[in-house]
Design a protein around this motif. Structure first.
Motif, short mmCIF file in Angstrom:
data_model
loop_
_atom_site.label_atom_id
_atom_site.label_comp_id
_atom_site.label_asym_id
_atom_site.label_seq_id
_atom_site.Cartn_x
_atom_site.Cartn_y
_atom_site.Cartn_z
N ALA A 1 0.83 -1.21 0.00
CA ALA A 1 0.00 0.00 0.00
C ALA A 1 0.86 1.26 0.00
CB ALA A 1 -0.95 -0.01 1.20
N GLN A 2 1.86 1.32 0.87
CA GLN A 2 2.66 2.55 0.98
C GLN A 2 3.40 2.87 -0.32
OE1 GLN A 2 5.18 2.81 4.41
NE2 GLN A 2 6.19 4.68 3.72
N PRO A 3 4.15 1.92 -0.92
CA PRO A 3 4.80 2.28 -2.20
C PRO A 3 3.81 2.61 -3.30
CG PRO A 3 5.12 -0.06 -1.66
CD PRO A 3 4.58 0.59 -0.45
N LEU A 4 2.63 1.95 -3.33
CA LEU A 4 1.62 2.26 -4.33
C LEU A 4 1.08 3.68 -4.16
CD1 LEU A 4 -0.61 -0.94 -4.75
CD2 LEU A 4 0.70 0.24 -6.53
N ILE A 5 0.75 4.03 -2.93
CA ILE A 5 0.24 5.38 -2.66
C ILE A 5 1.29 6.43 -2.99
CG2 ILE A 5 -0.57 6.94 -0.85
CD1 ILE A 5 -1.85 4.47 0.52
N THR A 6 2.54 6.15 -2.60
CA THR A 6 3.63 7.08 -2.90
C THR A 6 3.79 7.29 -4.40
OG1 THR A 6 4.79 6.41 -0.89
CG2 THR A 6 6.10 7.53 -2.57
N TYR A 7 3.69 6.18 -5.16
CA TYR A 7 3.82 6.29 -6.61
C TYR A 7 2.66 7.08 -7.21
CZ TYR A 7 3.52 5.06 -11.52
OH TYR A 7 3.41 5.13 -12.88
N LEU A 8 1.43 6.75 -6.82
CA LEU A 8 0.26 7.43 -7.38
C LEU A 8 0.23 8.91 -7.02
CD1 LEU A 8 -2.47 4.68 -6.79
CD2 LEU A 8 -1.47 5.38 -8.97
N LYS A 9 0.81 9.27 -5.88
CA LYS A 9 0.91 10.67 -5.50
C LYS A 9 1.94 11.43 -6.32
CE LYS A 9 1.37 11.54 -1.16
NZ LYS A 9 1.86 11.36 0.23
N SER A 10 2.89 10.69 -6.93
CA SER A 10 4.00 11.34 -7.63
C SER A 10 3.73 11.52 -9.12
CB SER A 10 5.28 10.51 -7.45
OG SER A 10 5.17 9.25 -8.11
N VAL A 11 2.62 10.97 -9.65
CA VAL A 11 2.32 11.07 -11.08
C VAL A 11 1.07 11.91 -11.29
CG1 VAL A 11 3.44 8.87 -11.60
CG2 VAL A 11 0.99 8.91 -11.02
N PRO A 12 0.94 12.52 -12.48
CA PRO A 12 -0.27 13.30 -12.75
C PRO A 12 -1.51 12.43 -12.67
CG PRO A 12 1.44 13.71 -14.41
CD PRO A 12 1.89 12.55 -13.59
N PRO A 13 -2.64 12.98 -12.23
CA PRO A 13 -2.86 14.38 -11.85
C PRO A 13 -2.59 14.69 -10.38
CG PRO A 13 -4.94 13.22 -11.84
CD PRO A 13 -3.91 12.21 -12.24
N ALA A 14 -2.06 13.71 -9.64
CA ALA A 14 -1.93 13.88 -8.19
C ALA A 14 -0.65 14.60 -7.78
CB ALA A 14 -1.97 12.51 -7.50
N ASN A 15 0.33 14.74 -8.70
CA ASN A 15 1.63 15.28 -8.29
C ASN A 15 1.59 16.76 -7.93
OD1 ASN A 15 1.11 15.92 -10.95
ND2 ASN A 15 3.26 15.85 -11.57
N GLY A 16 0.54 17.46 -8.32
CA GLY A 16 0.46 18.88 -7.98
C GLY A 16 -0.44 19.17 -6.79
N ILE A 17 -0.85 18.13 -6.08
CA ILE A 17 -1.82 18.30 -4.99
C ILE A 17 -1.10 18.37 -3.65
CG2 ILE A 17 -3.70 17.17 -3.74
CD1 ILE A 17 -4.61 15.98 -6.37
N THR A 18 -1.59 19.27 -2.79
CA THR A 18 -1.15 19.28 -1.39
C THR A 18 -2.09 18.38 -0.61
OG1 THR A 18 -0.35 21.56 -1.59
CG2 THR A 18 -0.73 20.71 0.64
N TRP A 19 -1.54 17.33 -0.02
CA TRP A 19 -2.38 16.30 0.60
C TRP A 19 -2.74 16.64 2.03
CZ3 TRP A 19 -4.33 12.90 -2.61
CH2 TRP A 19 -3.68 12.67 -3.81
N ASN A 20 -3.95 16.28 2.40
CA ASN A 20 -4.46 16.52 3.74
C ASN A 20 -5.23 15.31 4.24
OD1 ASN A 20 -4.11 19.71 4.05
ND2 ASN A 20 -4.87 19.30 1.98
N VAL A 21 -5.39 15.23 5.53
CA VAL A 21 -6.31 14.26 6.12
C VAL A 21 -7.31 15.03 6.97
CG1 VAL A 21 -4.71 12.31 6.12
CG2 VAL A 21 -4.74 13.84 8.08
N PHE A 22 -8.55 14.60 6.94
CA PHE A 22 -9.61 15.29 7.66
C PHE A 22 -10.15 14.44 8.80
CE2 PHE A 22 -10.12 17.08 3.24
CZ PHE A 22 -9.42 18.24 3.53
N SER A 23 -9.51 13.30 9.03
CA SER A 23 -9.92 12.41 10.10
C SER A 23 -8.71 11.59 10.53
CB SER A 23 -11.05 11.48 9.64
OG SER A 23 -11.22 10.41 10.55
#
Length: 252
Positions: free
Chosen positions: A38-60
């Motif tokens: 899960a961690q390497p998958l999430i890290t990869y998906l966060k690093s490619v478009p369209p997610a690479n320009g997003i500032t990530w947050n958690v609300f819970s």
């Protein structure tokens, strides 16, 4: 006679129970693998478009755990699909003729391949198109994009899973044709209703604009027509076998 039939039914249910247990065991093992990757998958998906320009947050406080469990479940399902399809085939096998057993077993790897193709189409085409559309609307309204990681991936999975399952349509139709439940004539009769249902599904899982709905609807309709073509191949083989049987045994 009744006792034998009862024992036969018990054995039948017992076999179903064993196969369900096997599928659940594989699902659990797949989820364990999913938690590991899960961690390497999430890290990869966060690093490619369209997610690479997003500032990530958690609300819970639970959002991070939800991500691990979501990826674990998706990974588990992907690993389990070919095993589940095999066990469905094995459970139905006693009720099939020998040629039907061999033909239907070939559906298992193709079903898995179609699921992966659907997954790729959903991620690289539909999801990115939907995300860019929603981001464009946000920009026009001069709003600040602040995304929660759980909301982002939930949005993604809600698109990926339905489309991936829709790509199983050719295999389902071929299998039902093999069992003589469907045939090309019936599929031609319901074509207009099938088109309508596919267009409605496409409109539901894409942004609310005509271009996006068309981009998704067209491959779905092509997939349906491909399914009808495959059904025709199976049906013609059945007719040839039936004709050969009638010529050999009909006159006796």
């Amino acid at each position: 006679m009744d006792l034998d039939e009862g024992m036969s039914l018990v054995e039948h249910l017992g076999e179903l129970r064993k196969r369900i247990i096997w599928v659940l065991v594989v699902l659990i093992l797949g989820m364990v693998i999913g938690i590991i990757v899960a961690q390497p998958l999430i890290t990869y998906l966060k690093s490619v478009p369209p997610a690479n320009g997003i500032t990530w947050n958690v609300f819970s406080p639970w959002d991070a755990i939800r991500m691990y469990m979501s990826f674990a479940l998706i990974t588990g399902l992907i690993i389990t699909i070919p095993v589940a399809l095999y066990h469905i085939w094995a459970f139905l096998k006693p009720g099939l003729r020998e040629e039907e057993q061999k033909a239907s077993l070939k559906f298992v790897p193709f079903a898995f391949l179609l699921f992966l193709i659907g997954l790729a189409f959903a991620y690289f085409v539909v999801f990115k198109m939907a995300f860019l559309f929603t981001s464009g609307i946000t920009e026009k309204l001069e709003l600040q994009e602040t995304y929660g990681i759980a909301q982002y991936f939930s949005f993604m999975f809600n698109i990926l899973i339905p489309i991936s399952l829709l790509f199983e349509l050719p295999i389902v139709i071929m299998f039902l044709t093999q069992l003589r439940i469907l045939n090309p004539k019936r599929l031609h009769k319901i074509r207009r209703y099938a088109y309508l249902i596919l267009v409605i599904i496409a409109a539901m899982i894409t942004p609310p604009d005509a271009v996006s709905a068309i981009v998704v609807s067209v491959p779905m309709i092509i997939l349906y027509e491909f399914s009808v073509f495959l059904s025709g191949l199976v049906y013609r083989k059945q007719l040839l076998k039936d004709r050969a049987w009638e010529e050999e045994y009909g006159a006796k």
